[in-house]
Design an enzyme around this catalytic site. Structure first.
Site, short mmCIF file in Angstrom:
data_model
loop_
_atom_site.label_atom_id
_atom_site.label_comp_id
_atom_site.label_asym_id
_atom_site.label_seq_id
_atom_site.Cartn_x
_atom_site.Cartn_y
_atom_site.Cartn_z
N HIS A 71 1.14 -1.03 0.09
CA HIS A 71 0.27 -0.09 -0.21
C HIS A 71 0.81 1.23 0.36
O HIS A 71 0.93 2.26 -1.23
CB HIS A 71 -1.11 0.22 1.67
CG HIS A 71 -2.25 -0.81 0.99
ND1 HIS A 71 -2.41 -2.05 0.80
CD2 HIS A 71 -3.42 -0.53 1.23
CE1 HIS A 71 -3.12 -2.06 0.73
NE2 HIS A 71 -4.31 -1.63 0.92
N ARG A 112 -13.44 0.54 -6.04
CA ARG A 112 -13.52 1.32 -5.31
C ARG A 112 -14.10 2.36 -5.69
O ARG A 112 -12.66 2.63 -6.44
CB ARG A 112 -13.19 1.56 -4.27
CG ARG A 112 -13.48 0.28 -2.90
CD ARG A 112 -12.87 0.86 -1.68
NE ARG A 112 -13.76 -0.81 -0.77
CZ ARG A 112 -13.34 -1.12 0.24
NH1 ARG A 112 -11.48 -0.72 0.15
NH2 ARG A 112 -13.65 -2.29 0.44
N SER A 148 -13.07 0.14 3.77
CA SER A 148 -12.05 -1.12 4.02
C SER A 148 -12.54 -1.28 5.52
O SER A 148 -13.39 -0.80 5.92
CB SER A 148 -11.22 0.37 4.35
OG SER A 148 -10.35 0.22 5.17
C1 MIC Z 1 -8.87 0.26 0.62
O1 MIC Z 1 -8.97 -0.86 -0.27
O2 MIC Z 1 -9.34 1.16 1.11
C2 MIC Z 1 -7.54 -0.21 1.14
C3 MIC Z 1 -7.05 0.24 1.84
O3 MIC Z 1 -6.65 -1.68 0.86
C4 MIC Z 1 -8.05 -1.03 3.13
C5 MIC Z 1 -7.24 -1.40 4.14
C6 MIC Z 1 -6.65 0.13 4.45
O4 MIC Z 1 -7.37 0.96 4.91
O5 MIC Z 1 -5.50 0.26 4.61
C7 MIC Z 1 -9.07 -2.01 2.51
O6 MIC Z 1 -9.25 -2.19 1.94
O7 MIC Z 1 -9.69 -2.38 4.12
FE1 SF4 Z 2 -4.64 -1.47 -2.49
FE2 SF4 Z 2 -7.44 -2.05 -1.12
FE3 SF4 Z 2 -7.07 -0.78 -3.61
FE4 SF4 Z 2 -6.49 -3.20 -3.13
S1 SF4 Z 2 -8.88 -2.15 -2.63
S2 SF4 Z 2 -5.81 -2.75 -4.92
S3 SF4 Z 2 -6.08 -3.67 -1.55
S4 SF4 Z 2 -5.68 -0.55 -1.84
#
Ligand code: MIC
Ligand code: SF4
Length: 661
Positions: A65, A379, A547
């Site tokens: 990340h 997302r 998340s």
């Molecule tokens: C995300 O896709 O929002 C993340 C970043 O992967 C999060 C985890 C985080 O906030 O570190 C998730 O999906 O849980």
């Molecule tokens: Fe990384 Fe979360 Fe995005 Fe997947 S959804 S690529 S785990 S930040």
């Protein structure tokens, strides 16, 4: 009545409770995964539990990340995680090796096993037949220490897949179709199982795209059976021994069934700014596009990128489009480099980003003001890209590459007509090129004990919660609407590097609601905390979507938030609130939401008594001079955790007696 596959795996891992939908159960966890953005807290909490070595069959720590490394914070985290993993018996996938979910699927996932991950997209593992669940870092730390994972036994939604995807229609379109039907709210307490004749037409990476985005539905997990496709994938990863056939009983009972005929699907997009705002590409065609990105844990497999390369070979992307690719793993990137596909994409004008989360979590590649950005991600919450008022559309790699060529949203089925491109059917390779040299195996216990854990100055052990009071004097710090995501609560992007430093990170809680020249949420909260007044957040439906980041509970807790009163709260976030001793309360009558105003003074008497004994709680709005009732939808274990001032204390107390729950 026969069992679903989900119930079969749950029964073989059940250690507490009975399998009855809605009842709380405790299950044994075989594998865990953590990533760096949630992992530092998870490891710090694991350390403070006093357990020396993990007790799971396998635990893996990933760095994927926080890789932009402006300042020392991210590299400090990497070093801490690398040394803490080695010391506690955990495998460590180094920065550059790829996105946790993609790498886990390739190198570790096992049909029939349970996986708990401190990332909401952990159910990607359902593509290979794992029962894979996302949770907060503290829950994962407890599982690493051998504790059970507690969840509400889910109802099972069966999705009967028939037919076969047509050329240019993708796995992404399957899950977008389902998001259009089920939306992102109201699915708490459900898990999804795919079955039917169409299943065998989907490869493991395609299945993983579908289970990955089950997270956007808010379901506990999603799963595909273990069949010949699973066996083929594992054999190609040289892990055939991990294969196990898995299927539901022929007369399995599903609580609800949805039929999807793959042959009838067409390319789709999730429009700004919610994954369930789904339209067909035909409806959107022609919209000018400024940016296209192919990557993230949803769509960055070898097949996704090979299809992209074949379409681009010998062509140029539109000169008004910035086009980027982020292959999901070093394995994928290496193979693309070896077979020349990477060169084809670079020649076409692709920008190559690292094998990491990158733009998906606002780490660069933010779109221009007003620019339409097409992404193969999962997302598109407002502002998540790093640009206020962004216009992010979630699409398949097929739609992404077609649009990169034309400069506007384009149905990939038009590519044969527009550019004389034949659909490039990509077969799963017989053998992937395996190179695990960036995955560090933990040393044995004796050697591990000699490892020094490196703790940079930016790594701060988080403060733990205080007991809740018998009488809570509260103030409404914020009244927000429906579908508040954890990105609203705890922004990532440029603030992501603060994850290991709660006092610093807490300054940007609810940053999107802060207004220039006015006190921030954090400042108002801390002022009240000093006066011993508890902060209260009032929210609409589906509070805490998205998340698994426990910082969305941990940082508000640090600021003195003591209760969330919402019309409904999402599963992972609710567990995180309880773990950090913030009261999750739901309106008994949702109409009461309308009566409460920001800044209202609230009072809850006999709070501890209610936690002990009641499913309801009386709340007085002293400013508005009225009373209303809140629902306490809590298991006995939730109550015990709240009364122990959070999960860490609860676990420590229990470890004094026996470990487990
Ligand atoms: C995300 O896709 O929002 C993340 C970043 O992967 C999060 C985890 C985080 O906030 O570190 C998730 O999906 O849980
Ligand atoms: Fe990384 Fe979360 Fe995005 Fe997947 S959804 S690529 S785990 S930040």
């Amino acid at each position: 009545m026969g069992q679903t596959l989900i119930y079969k795996i749950l029964s073989s891992h059940l250690a507490d409770g009975c399998l009855e939908a809605g009842k709380q159960i405790g299950i044994k966890i075989d594998q865990t995964l953590t990533q760096d953005a949630t992992g530092t807290t998870a490891f710090l909490l694991f350390e403070s539990m006093g357990v020396k070595r993990v007790k799971t069959q396998l635990s893996v720590s990933y760095i994927d990340h926080n890789m932009s490394q402006f300042g020392p914070e991210n590299h400090n985290d990497h070093l801490y995680l690398q040394t803490a993993a080695a010391r506690s018996g955990v495998y460590h996938s180094r920065a550059g090796n790829g996105i946790c979910h993609q790498v886990h699927l390739e190198r570790f996932g096992k049909p029939g096993a349970t996986l708990l991950g401190s990332d909401s997209h952990t159910p990607t593992g359902g593509g290979i037949g794992m029962l894979a669940i996302g949770a907060g870092g503290l829950d994962v730390a407890v599982a690493m220490g051998g504790g059970l994972f507690y969840l509400a036994c889910p109802k099972v939604l069966g999705v009967n897949l028939t037919g076969r995807l047509k050329d240019w229609v993708a796995a992404k379109d399957v899950i977008l179709k389902l998001l259009g039907i089920l939306t992102t709210k109201g699915n708490v307490g459900w898990a999804i199982e795919y079955f039917g004749k169409g299943v065998s037409t989907l490869s493991v990476p395609q299945r993983a795209t579908i289970t990955n985005m089950g997270a956007e539905l808010g379901v506990t997990t999603s799963i595909f059976p273990g069949d010949e496709q699973t066996q083929k994938f594992l054999a190609a990863q040289k892990r055939e021994n991990d294969y196990k056939p898995l299927k539901p009983d022929a007369d399995a009972h599903y609580d609800r069934i949805i039929e999807i005929n793959l042959s009838q699907l067409e390319p789709m997009a999730a429009c700004p700014s919610s994954p369930d705002n789904v339209k067909t590409i035909r409806e959107l065609a022609g919209l000018k596009t400024g940016q296209v990105a192919i990557g993230s844990c949803t769509n960055s497999s070898f097949a996704d990128l090979m299809m992209t390369a074949k379409v681009l070979k010998g062509r140029r992307i539109n000169n008004m489009v910035e086009f980027a690719i982020a292959p999901g793993s070093r394995e994928v990137l290496n193979m693309l480099a070896e077979n020349g596909a990477l060169a084809d994409m670079i020649s076409a004008g692709a920008r190559t980003l690292e094998s990491s989360c990158g733009p998906c979590i606002g780490q660069g590649f933010s779109p221009a003001d007003g620019a339409v950005s097409l992404r193969t991600f999962n997302r598109n919450f407002a502002g998540r890209s790093g640009t206020k008022g962004d216009n992010v559309y979630l699409v398949s790699p097929e739609t992404a590459v077609a649009s990169a060529l034309t400069g506007c949203i384009t149905d990939p089925r038009d590519l044969p007509k527009l550019f004389a491109i034949k659909y490039p059917k990509i077969k799963l390779p017989e053998e992937f090129t395996i190179d695990d040299s960036m995955i560090e195996k933990p040393p044995n216990e004796k050697k591990a004990a000699g490892i020094e854990v490196l703790r940079g100055s930016t790594i701060v052990v988080p403060e733990m919660p205080q007991m809740l009071p018998e009488k809570l004097d509260g103030r409404v710090l914020l009244k927000c609407g429906d579908k508040i995501t954890t990105d609203h609560i705890m922004p990532a992007g440029i603030f992501l590097k603060l994850r290991s430093n709660v006092p610093q990170y807490a300054k940007v809680v609810f940053n999107c609601f802060n207004e220039d020249g006015k006190q921030t949420f954090a400042e108002r909260a801390l002022e009240l905390k000093k006066k011993n007044i508890g902060g209260v957040i009032v929210a609409g439906e589906s509070y805490g979507q998205g998340s698994s980041r426990e910082h969305a509970a941990l940082c508000p807790m640090y600021l003195g938030v003591r209760a969330v009163i919402a019309k409904s709260i999402e599963r992972i976030h609710k567990a995180n609130l309880i773990n950090f001793c913030i009261m999750p309360i739901e309106f008994a009558d949702p109409k009461d939401y309308d009566r409460i105003k920001p800044d209202d003074q609230l009072q809850i008497d006999n709070l501890l008594d209610a936690i002990k004994n009641s499913n309801e709680i009386k709340i007085t709005d002293k400013t508005g001079s009225f009373e209303f009732v809140g629902k306490l939808d809590l298991s006995q274990r939730d109550r015990n955790i709240l009364l122990a001032a959070g999960l860490l204390n609860h676990t420590r107390e229990r470890n004094g007696q026996k470990s487990g729950n």
